[in-house]
Design a protein around this motif. Structure first.
Motif, PDB file in Angstrom:
ATOM      1  N   SER A 113      -5.593  20.897 -37.261  1.00 47.13           N
ATOM      2  CA  SER A 113      -5.847  20.215 -35.981  1.00 47.13           C
ATOM      3  C   SER A 113      -4.978  20.829 -34.876  1.00 47.13           C
ATOM      4  CB  SER A 113      -5.588  18.710 -36.102  1.00 47.13           C
ATOM      5  OG  SER A 113      -4.286  18.479 -36.558  1.00 47.13           O
ATOM      6  N   THR A 114      -3.734  21.213 -35.215  1.00 49.28           N
ATOM      7  CA  THR A 114      -2.863  21.833 -34.214  1.00 49.28           C
ATOM      8  C   THR A 114      -3.446  23.163 -33.748  1.00 49.28           C
ATOM      9  OG1 THR A 114      -0.974  20.850 -35.359  1.00 49.28           O
ATOM     10  CG2 THR A 114      -0.497  22.605 -33.777  1.00 49.28           C
ATOM     11  N   VAL A 115      -3.868  23.967 -34.720  1.00 43.06           N
ATOM     12  CA  VAL A 115      -4.401  25.299 -34.393  1.00 43.06           C
ATOM     13  C   VAL A 115      -5.660  25.165 -33.532  1.00 43.06           C
ATOM     14  CG1 VAL A 115      -5.418  27.382 -35.367  1.00 43.06           C
ATOM     15  CG2 VAL A 115      -3.426  26.347 -36.463  1.00 43.06           C
ATOM     16  N   LEU A 116      -6.583  24.318 -33.976  1.00 44.19           N
ATOM     17  CA  LEU A 116      -7.855  24.190 -33.246  1.00 44.19           C
ATOM     18  C   LEU A 116      -7.644  23.612 -31.847  1.00 44.19           C
ATOM     19  CD1 LEU A 116     -10.185  22.848 -36.093  1.00 44.19           C
ATOM     20  CD2 LEU A 116     -10.220  25.106 -35.029  1.00 44.19           C
ATOM     21  N   ALA A 117      -6.801  22.581 -31.768  1.00 43.26           N
ATOM     22  CA  ALA A 117      -6.562  21.961 -30.455  1.00 43.26           C
ATOM     23  C   ALA A 117      -5.905  22.961 -29.511  1.00 43.26           C
ATOM     24  CB  ALA A 117      -5.690  20.717 -30.615  1.00 43.26           C
ATOM     25  N   ALA A 118      -4.968  23.762 -30.025  1.00 41.13           N
ATOM     26  CA  ALA A 118      -4.281  24.736 -29.165  1.00 41.13           C
ATOM     27  C   ALA A 118      -5.262  25.774 -28.634  1.00 41.13           C
ATOM     28  CB  ALA A 118      -3.157  25.413 -29.953  1.00 41.13           C
ATOM     29  N   VAL A 119      -6.142  26.268 -29.504  1.00 40.23           N
ATOM     30  CA  VAL A 119      -7.101  27.288 -29.065  1.00 40.23           C
ATOM     31  C   VAL A 119      -8.107  26.689 -28.080  1.00 40.23           C
ATOM     32  CG1 VAL A 119      -8.949  28.840 -29.817  1.00 40.23           C
ATOM     33  CG2 VAL A 119      -6.860  28.646 -31.174  1.00 40.23           C
ATOM     34  N   SER A 120      -8.625  25.512 -28.425  1.00 43.96           N
ATOM     35  CA  SER A 120      -9.656  24.902 -27.572  1.00 43.96           C
ATOM     36  C   SER A 120      -9.092  24.524 -26.201  1.00 43.96           C
ATOM     37  CB  SER A 120     -10.233  23.668 -28.273  1.00 43.96           C
ATOM     38  OG  SER A 120     -11.202  23.073 -27.453  1.00 43.96           O
ATOM     39  N   VAL A 121      -7.960  23.821 -26.217  1.00 39.74           N
ATOM     40  CA  VAL A 121      -7.377  23.377 -24.944  1.00 39.74           C
ATOM     41  C   VAL A 121      -6.823  24.583 -24.177  1.00 39.74           C
ATOM     42  CG1 VAL A 121      -5.544  21.974 -23.909  1.00 39.74           C
ATOM     43  CG2 VAL A 121      -6.907  21.059 -25.798  1.00 39.74           C
ATOM     44  N   GLY A 122      -6.263  25.542 -24.891  1.00 40.57           N
ATOM     45  CA  GLY A 122      -5.790  26.749 -24.225  1.00 40.57           C
ATOM     46  C   GLY A 122      -6.922  27.468 -23.519  1.00 40.57           C
ATOM     47  N   SER A 123      -8.072  27.510 -24.171  1.00 45.81           N
ATOM     48  CA  SER A 123      -9.235  28.174 -23.571  1.00 45.81           C
ATOM     49  C   SER A 123      -9.753  27.417 -22.360  1.00 45.81           C
ATOM     50  CB  SER A 123     -10.329  28.295 -24.637  1.00 45.81           C
ATOM     51  OG  SER A 123     -11.554  28.588 -24.056  1.00 45.81           O
ATOM     52  N   ASP A 124      -9.720  26.095 -22.444  1.00 44.26           N
ATOM     53  CA  ASP A 124     -10.281  25.277 -21.360  1.00 44.26           C
ATOM     54  C   ASP A 124      -9.299  25.050 -20.210  1.00 44.26           C
ATOM     55  OD1 ASP A 124     -12.806  24.861 -22.369  1.00 44.26           O
ATOM     56  OD2 ASP A 124     -12.178  23.175 -23.618  1.00 44.26           O
ATOM     57  N   HIS A 125      -8.020  24.862 -20.545  1.00 41.69           N
ATOM     58  CA  HIS A 125      -7.049  24.426 -19.526  1.00 41.69           C
ATOM     59  C   HIS A 125      -5.880  25.376 -19.321  1.00 41.69           C
ATOM     60  CE1 HIS A 125      -8.936  20.445 -19.247  1.00 41.69           C
ATOM     61  NE2 HIS A 125      -9.113  20.559 -20.551  1.00 41.69           N
ATOM     62  N   GLY A 126      -5.790  26.394 -20.142  1.00 41.83           N
ATOM     63  CA  GLY A 126      -4.704  27.351 -19.975  1.00 41.83           C
ATOM     64  C   GLY A 126      -3.499  27.057 -20.857  1.00 41.83           C
ATOM     65  N   VAL A 127      -2.602  28.011 -20.886  1.00 40.90           N
ATOM     66  CA  VAL A 127      -1.462  27.956 -21.813  1.00 40.90           C
ATOM     67  C   VAL A 127      -0.446  26.892 -21.396  1.00 40.90           C
ATOM     68  CG1 VAL A 127       0.440  29.315 -22.777  1.00 40.90           C
ATOM     69  CG2 VAL A 127      -1.745  30.396 -22.306  1.00 40.90           C
ATOM     70  N   PHE A 128      -0.306  26.686 -20.094  1.00 41.07           N
ATOM     71  CA  PHE A 128       0.766  25.815 -19.623  1.00 41.07           C
ATOM     72  C   PHE A 128       0.610  24.383 -20.147  1.00 41.07           C
ATOM     73  CE2 PHE A 128       2.886  23.175 -16.356  1.00 41.07           C
ATOM     74  CZ  PHE A 128       4.176  23.676 -16.514  1.00 41.07           C
ATOM     75  N   LEU A 129      -0.624  23.897 -20.122  1.00 36.89           N
ATOM     76  CA  LEU A 129      -0.863  22.529 -20.603  1.00 36.89           C
ATOM     77  C   LEU A 129      -0.511  22.426 -22.087  1.00 36.89           C
ATOM     78  CD1 LEU A 129      -2.041  19.728 -19.666  1.00 36.89           C
ATOM     79  CD2 LEU A 129      -4.130  20.430 -20.816  1.00 36.89           C
ATOM     80  N   VAL A 130      -0.878  23.457 -22.839  1.00 40.40           N
ATOM     81  CA  VAL A 130      -0.559  23.454 -24.272  1.00 40.40           C
ATOM     82  C   VAL A 130       0.957  23.486 -24.462  1.00 40.40           C
ATOM     83  CG1 VAL A 130      -0.792  24.740 -26.443  1.00 40.40           C
ATOM     84  CG2 VAL A 130      -2.743  24.552 -24.874  1.00 40.40           C
ATOM     85  N   LEU A 131       1.622  24.275 -23.641  1.00 42.05           N
ATOM     86  CA  LEU A 131       3.084  24.370 -23.730  1.00 42.05           C
ATOM     87  C   LEU A 131       3.737  23.005 -23.505  1.00 42.05           C
ATOM     88  CD1 LEU A 131       5.703  26.103 -23.838  1.00 42.05           C
ATOM     89  CD2 LEU A 131       5.478  26.398 -21.376  1.00 42.05           C
ATOM     90  N   ILE A 132       3.302  22.312 -22.466  1.00 40.62           N
ATOM     91  CA  ILE A 132       3.876  20.987 -22.172  1.00 40.62           C
ATOM     92  C   ILE A 132       3.579  20.018 -23.318  1.00 40.62           C
ATOM     93  CG2 ILE A 132       3.793  19.024 -20.567  1.00 40.62           C
ATOM     94  CD1 ILE A 132       4.947  21.448 -19.268  1.00 40.62           C
ATOM     95  N   ALA A 133       2.359  20.107 -23.835  1.00 45.39           N
ATOM     96  CA  ALA A 133       1.949  19.162 -24.887  1.00 45.39           C
ATOM     97  C   ALA A 133       2.733  19.397 -26.170  1.00 45.39           C
ATOM     98  CB  ALA A 133       0.443  19.292 -25.138  1.00 45.39           C
ATOM     99  N   VAL A 134       2.876  20.663 -26.568  1.00 42.23           N
ATOM    100  CA  VAL A 134       3.587  20.908 -27.825  1.00 42.23           C
ATOM    101  C   VAL A 134       5.100  20.670 -27.665  1.00 42.23           C
ATOM    102  CG1 VAL A 134       1.888  22.461 -28.843  1.00 42.23           C
ATOM    103  CG2 VAL A 134       3.680  23.400 -27.382  1.00 42.23           C
ATOM    104  N   ALA A 135       5.592  20.857 -26.454  1.00 41.04           N
ATOM    105  CA  ALA A 135       7.004  20.538 -26.217  1.00 41.04           C
ATOM    106  C   ALA A 135       7.233  19.033 -26.375  1.00 41.04           C
ATOM    107  CB  ALA A 135       7.425  21.005 -24.824  1.00 41.04           C
ATOM    108  N   SER A 136       6.285  18.258 -25.847  1.00 51.85           N
ATOM    109  CA  SER A 136       6.374  16.799 -26.015  1.00 51.85           C
ATOM    110  C   SER A 136       6.295  16.432 -27.490  1.00 51.85           C
ATOM    111  CB  SER A 136       5.238  16.107 -25.262  1.00 51.85           C
ATOM    112  OG  SER A 136       5.218  16.513 -23.922  1.00 51.85           O
ATOM    113  N   ALA A 137       5.366  17.091 -28.195  1.00 49.70           N
ATOM    114  CA  ALA A 137       5.206  16.797 -29.629  1.00 49.70           C
ATOM    115  C   ALA A 137       6.490  17.145 -30.382  1.00 49.70           C
ATOM    116  CB  ALA A 137       4.020  17.588 -30.179  1.00 49.70           C
ATOM    117  N   ALA A 138       7.129  18.248 -29.994  1.00 49.75           N
ATOM    118  CA  ALA A 138       8.377  18.650 -30.663  1.00 49.75           C
ATOM    119  C   ALA A 138       9.461  17.601 -30.458  1.00 49.75           C
ATOM    120  CB  ALA A 138       8.833  19.998 -30.116  1.00 49.75           C
ATOM    121  N   LEU A 139       9.502  17.052 -29.254  1.00 51.45           N
ATOM    122  CA  LEU A 139      10.468  15.996 -28.963  1.00 51.45           C
ATOM    123  C   LEU A 139      10.213  14.767 -29.838  1.00 51.45           C
ATOM    124  CD1 LEU A 139      12.813  15.477 -26.949  1.00 51.45           C
ATOM    125  CD2 LEU A 139      11.128  14.345 -25.480  1.00 51.45           C
TER     126      LEU A 139
END
Lengths: 180, 402
Positions: A113-139
């Motif tokens: 789910s992490t891999v697919l969501a990162a690719v899909s959202v990265g493709s649709d919204h760009g890397v920055f949104l994924v970066l913020i989201a995974v940083a939040s998840a890491a926290l």
């Protein structure tokens, strides 16, 4: 839609499974958890970064991939609702960063789910949104790793995470169908 | 002691890792094959489209019968003319050929005129009232089906555009009167006219006839401005959007490419509400989803098992027509680029699947330029595809213009 995409990536990284994975035991330490989370976040950001070439290589467009991602994460969410992934995993508290890749980095945080969501959202919204989201998840991963998962609540948390994942994934499918 | 070696009392950890690896391999395979099979949108050039169009027109005109009928249905596995005939499809093929002429290529106008003459020889008068005279196209004493007459009007309109001749203007208006006479007060369109009672057969509808009539009326308005034809067309389009499913008992929104032709032809004469525009966007989505699925069909191996065989040429062509019509509809003009992308993809799929000399099984005259499914082709396989190829050509010509 951007908020939903953010939430999808944040929840797709399965930090909410950590208490159940550790059970009554102790996690591999705050520092290790933070490092594992950072590794997973870096991998997810890399996946988002190369999402365009990935989709080109697969010869599918973003809407098709979004729908497929939504359907797959829905299935994964249903597996969590059914209790899959809510049992304690073997943890070596003394093994250091490399030894504790299992189960923190994989399979808990870096699942399909992490891999697919990162690719899909990265493709649709760009890397920055994924970066913020995974940083939040890491926290969240660091915070949740200190909770004692021995009670029944940790299993319930996995099921609840599955439900949230399903809702977000179904919304992703409809987003894809609408944009097609 | 590593984390991977600790779990000696339960399932062996190494086995567990292997199970995860196997699950990933299987999961990726299922994901790829089942959900994200590659979409095949072969790139096409204007020259390739021209060649494909020429082959298609060649199939239709070379196989014309002496009475002006097309070769209707043919099985190449047994080299058999399967017979049968459908006046609506005759009118539609004639219209597609005149669309070629209207696009500037008049090489086949004489042969196409023979297929028009066939229809003009088969007109029946549907009204005895002089000031409301009307005629319809029907063959052999059968009930006139309205779609055939509507597409005859479309054919005549495209012929008029191509040649500038006004020879058939009077007949176009008479056919238009017939079409208008079939419209119910709510905008529904009776699909047939009964020669016995000399009345429309009220309450019987055709899945595509309604849109065909709307398009024909829009074309009539374009041909004869100020005579009020567009108003009837708009009534029908609004009926399709708001009431058709309930009135005609349709479960789903019909993927009606003829309605998209109508909305394109009506242009700014129709000012849809936001709800109506939303309907058109969803209709565009239906076509786009379908061409995505179709572009994933290889027609072989596991993909054939999962996604079934490739669709009829007529089916794929109709998707292209729908996309083309909606891409030209002003109220959803912001979707134009996206819809044209799908239209060109549809054309690429069609070019790829057309039978050429190297694919011939029995008779090159009856095969080259056609689209076959299970070794059978029908005239509408060439008709819908031809129109789609023409629209795609227009897009590519515009894109490549310096």
């Amino acid at each position: 839609m951007t908020l939903r995409a953010f939430l999808l990536v944040t929840v797709a990284v399965g930090w909410w499974r950590l208490p159940a994975a550790f059970g009554h035991g102790t996690g591999p330490g705050r520092r290790n958890i933070a490092i594992q989370s950072a590794i997973v976040a870096a991998i997810a950001v890399c996946m988002a970064w190369v999402s365009g070439p990935i989709l080109d290589g697969l010869a599918v467009d973003t809407e098709t991939f979004r729908i497929a991602t939504g359907l797959t994460i829905t299935a994964l969410g249903m597996a969590r609702v059914l209790g899959w992934g809510s049992r304690p995993e073997p943890v070596d508290v003394d093994a250091g960063v490399a030894g504790s890749l299992w189960p923190v980095a994989y399979p808990v945080l870096l699942g399909p789910s992490t891999v697919l969501a990162a690719v899909s959202v990265g493709s649709d919204h760009g890397v920055f949104l994924v970066l913020i989201a995974v940083a939040s998840a890491a926290l969240f991963a660091v915070v949740f790793s200190f909770l004692n998962g021995g009670g029944r609540w940790s299993g319930s948390l996995v099921r609840l995470g599955g439900v949230v994942l399903i809702l977000l994934a179904v919304a992703l499918v409809f987003d894809g169908l609408r944009d097609v | 002691m590593s984390g991977l070696d600790r779990d000696r009392e339960g399932a062996p950890t190494r086995r567990r890792v292997l199970a995860h690896v196997a699950a990933w391999v299987l999961g990726v395979a299922v994901f790829r094959v089942g959900l994200i099979a590659p979409q095949s949108c072969p790139g096409v050039t204007v020259d390739e489209l021209d060649h494909t169009i020429e082959q298609t027109v060649g199939w239709a005109t070379t196989n014309l019968l002496s009475n002006g009928e097309f070769l209707y249905r043919y099985d190449r596995s047994s080299n058999t003319d399967l017979g049968g005939y459908n006046p609506t499809r005759h009118a539609a093929m004639t219209n597609a050929l005149y669309q070629v002429a209207a696009a500037g290529d008049l090489r086949w106008i004489r042969e196409t005129d023979r297929t028009l003459d066939y229809m003009l020889r088969n007109l029946v008068t549907t009204s005895d009232v002089v000031d409301a005279e009307a005629v319809a196209f029907a063959v052999g004493g059968a009930r006139p089906r309205i779609g055939a007459s509507a597409l005859l009007v479309a054919a005549m309109a495209h012929r008029r555009t191509a040649t500038g001749e006004t020879t058939h203007d009077a007949q176009m208006r008479l056919l238009g009167q017939f079409l208008v006479g079939q419209i119910e007060s709510n905008g529904a369109v009776a699909a047939e006219w009964d020669p016995g009672s000399r009345e429309p057969v009220w309450g019987e509808y055709g899945i595509f006839a309604t849109g065909e009539v709307a398009w024909a009326l829009a074309l009539l308005d374009e041909t004869f401005p100020g005579e009020g034809w567009a108003g009837h067309g708009i009534t029908i389009v609004e009926y399709v959007i708001h009431d058709r499913r309930a009135h005609e008992g349709l479960t789903l929104r019909a993927p009606d490419h003829w309605v998209s032709y109508a909305t394109a032809e009506l242009g700014d004469k129709w000012e849809p509400t936001p709800d109506e525009s939303e309907y058109l966007r969803r209709l565009a989505g239906d076509f786009a989803v379908m061409i995505r699925v179709e572009s994933q069909r290889s027609g072989a191996g596991i993909q054939k098992f999962l996604r079934f065989g490739q669709a009829l040429g007529a089916g794929v062509g109709a998707l292209g027509e729908g996309l083309a019509g909606l891409s030209r509809t002003p109220s959803i003009g912001d979707e134009r680029d996206e819809l044209e992308k799908h239209l060109v993809c549809t054309a690429g799929v069609l070019v790829d699947r057309q039978v050429d000399e190297s694919d011939v099984v029995s008779d090159p005259t009856k095969e080259v330029g056609a689209w076959f499914k299970d070794d059978i082709t029908q005239v509408d396989d060439q008709q819908h595809t031809l129109s789609t190829l023409l629209f795609a050509r227009e897009v590519l010509t515009r894109e490549t213009r310096p």
